[in-house]
Design a protein around this motif. Structure first.
Motif, PDB file in Angstrom:
ATOM      1  N   UNK A  76     -30.796  17.563  27.288  1.00 50.79           N
ATOM      2  CA  UNK A  76     -29.707  16.757  26.744  1.00 50.79           C
ATOM      3  C   UNK A  76     -29.198  15.710  27.725  1.00 50.79           C
ATOM      4  N   UNK A  77     -29.817  15.626  28.891  1.00 48.31           N
ATOM      5  CA  UNK A  77     -29.450  14.574  29.834  1.00 48.31           C
ATOM      6  C   UNK A  77     -29.740  13.215  29.192  1.00 48.31           C
ATOM      7  N   UNK A  78     -28.830  12.246  29.345  1.00 54.65           N
ATOM      8  CA  UNK A  78     -28.996  10.941  28.683  1.00 54.65           C
ATOM      9  C   UNK A  78     -30.361  10.292  28.886  1.00 54.65           C
ATOM     10  N   UNK A  79     -30.873  10.305  30.105  1.00 51.48           N
ATOM     11  CA  UNK A  79     -32.162   9.662  30.359  1.00 51.48           C
ATOM     12  C   UNK A  79     -33.294  10.375  29.631  1.00 51.48           C
ATOM     13  N   UNK A  80     -33.211  11.698  29.561  1.00 55.99           N
ATOM     14  CA  UNK A  80     -34.226  12.474  28.851  1.00 55.99           C
ATOM     15  C   UNK A  80     -34.186  12.168  27.361  1.00 55.99           C
ATOM     16  N   UNK A  81     -32.991  12.079  26.817  1.00 55.38           N
ATOM     17  CA  UNK A  81     -32.835  11.760  25.391  1.00 55.38           C
ATOM     18  C   UNK A  81     -33.426  10.395  25.065  1.00 55.38           C
ATOM     19  N   UNK A  82     -33.166   9.426  25.921  1.00 55.87           N
ATOM     20  CA  UNK A  82     -33.658   8.074  25.676  1.00 55.87           C
ATOM     21  C   UNK A  82     -35.174   7.988  25.821  1.00 55.87           C
ATOM     22  N   UNK A  83     -35.710   8.737  26.765  1.00 49.87           N
ATOM     23  CA  UNK A  83     -37.151   8.679  27.029  1.00 49.87           C
ATOM     24  C   UNK A  83     -37.961   9.290  25.899  1.00 49.87           C
ATOM     25  N   UNK A  84     -37.499  10.412  25.376  1.00 53.04           N
ATOM     26  CA  UNK A  84     -38.254  11.097  24.322  1.00 53.04           C
ATOM     27  C   UNK A  84     -37.286  11.771  23.349  1.00 53.04           C
ATOM     28  N   UNK A  85     -36.687  10.997  22.451  1.00 53.73           N
ATOM     29  CA  UNK A  85     -35.700  11.566  21.525  1.00 53.73           C
ATOM     30  C   UNK A  85     -36.283  12.632  20.598  1.00 53.73           C
ATOM     31  N   UNK A  86     -37.547  12.477  20.215  1.00 56.98           N
ATOM     32  CA  UNK A  86     -38.150  13.466  19.314  1.00 56.98           C
ATOM     33  C   UNK A  86     -38.276  14.828  19.989  1.00 56.98           C
ATOM     34  N   UNK A  87     -38.722  14.837  21.231  1.00 49.63           N
ATOM     35  CA  UNK A  87     -38.849  16.090  21.962  1.00 49.63           C
ATOM     36  C   UNK A  87     -37.477  16.712  22.218  1.00 49.63           C
ATOM     37  N   UNK A  88     -36.496  15.861  22.526  1.00 50.62           N
ATOM     38  CA  UNK A  88     -35.139  16.357  22.734  1.00 50.62           C
ATOM     39  C   UNK A  88     -34.609  17.020  21.471  1.00 50.62           C
ATOM     40  N   UNK A  89     -34.835  16.377  20.334  1.00 49.75           N
ATOM     41  CA  UNK A  89     -34.358  16.928  19.065  1.00 49.75           C
ATOM     42  C   UNK A  89     -35.015  18.276  18.773  1.00 49.75           C
ATOM     43  N   UNK A  90     -36.305  18.361  19.033  1.00 52.02           N
ATOM     44  CA  UNK A  90     -37.014  19.612  18.756  1.00 52.02           C
ATOM     45  C   UNK A  90     -36.576  20.736  19.690  1.00 52.02           C
ATOM     46  N   UNK A  91     -36.356  20.408  20.962  1.00 55.80           N
ATOM     47  CA  UNK A  91     -36.010  21.444  21.937  1.00 55.80           C
ATOM     48  C   UNK A  91     -34.529  21.815  21.920  1.00 55.80           C
ATOM     49  N   UNK A  92     -33.669  20.827  21.650  1.00 49.88           N
ATOM     50  CA  UNK A  92     -32.232  21.083  21.738  1.00 49.88           C
ATOM     51  C   UNK A  92     -31.560  21.317  20.390  1.00 49.88           C
ATOM     52  N   UNK A  93     -32.239  20.960  19.301  1.00 51.84           N
ATOM     53  CA  UNK A  93     -31.645  21.160  17.973  1.00 51.84           C
ATOM     54  C   UNK A  93     -32.499  22.107  17.135  1.00 51.84           C
TER      55      UNK A  93
END
Length: 202
Positions: free
Chosen positions: A111-128
């Motif tokens: 959920x770190x901002x840079x991580x979210x911006x770099x790969x929003x799809x992966x962030x959504x899958x891992x964090x949501x």
């Protein structure tokens, strides 16, 4: 306890003449777990038609009808996409264990901002998606409300990854657990976004 109108975006204005929409949403929520039912509900209308008012009343009811239908207590999370307010996202009534999963190092790091911006799809899958799928199904179906998903939408800017909330949700809505209903609102004239959610009930 469900949150009430003190946080409402209606800012003191009355919610009226849309009680039928609250009833329809309640029925969709009740039927979400039935096999073959769509994963989401798309609220459409022109500018000023009351889409945001409806979503607001669902999350923070102010009217008698809004309180009685009891949708607020079944709202897992909400996001009101507003250009002027980047803090319009929040958990409303998370099920037991959800916050603990989000606070775990393996999830919180995504959920770190840079991580979210770099790969929003992966962030959504891992964090949501991941945390939701790890939970035991709640006693009642819940919903996630996202208002104005077409705000700041520009087709094709993601370069192979989701470049907007609309694209992110459209690409992953089929992965949502069967106990969760995705409720989104969009302006009717935005055909590109409406087409992305063509499988949702309206």
């Amino acid at each position: 306890a469900a949150q009430t109108g003190n946080c409402s975006l209606l800012q003191g204005r009355r919610f009226y003449c849309r009680e039928w929409a609250l009833d329809k949403l309640w029925r969709c929520l009740e039927n979400r777990s039935v096999p073959g039912q769509p994963a989401g509900l798309l609220v459409t209308g022109g500018p000023g038609a009351g889409k945001t008012a409806l979503c607001t009343e669902v999350v923070w009811p102010t009217s008698k009808a809004g309180v009685e239908v009891g949708l607020a207590s079944r709202c897992l999370a909400s996001h009101f996409c507003q250009r002027e307010d980047q803090r319009s996202m929040g958990l409303v009534c998370p099920p037991p264990g959800y916050k603990e999963i989000l606070n775990s190092p393996s999830v919180s790091s995504t959920l770190e901002p840079l991580t979210c911006q770099k790969d929003p799809d992966n962030t959504f899958k891992r964090a949501v998606l991941g945390p939701l799928l790890d939970l035991s199904p709640p006693a009642q179906t819940l919903m996630m409300v996202v208002d104005s998903i077409d705000v700041a939408f520009e087709a094709g800017i993601g370069g192979g990854k989701s470049g907007s909330i609309a694209e992110l949700l459209a690409a992953n809505q089929h992965l949502l657990p069967g106990w969760l209903l995705l409720v989104c609102s969009v302006r009717r004239h935005n055909k590109a976004v409406c087409k992305m959610f063509s499988g949702e009930k309206r």
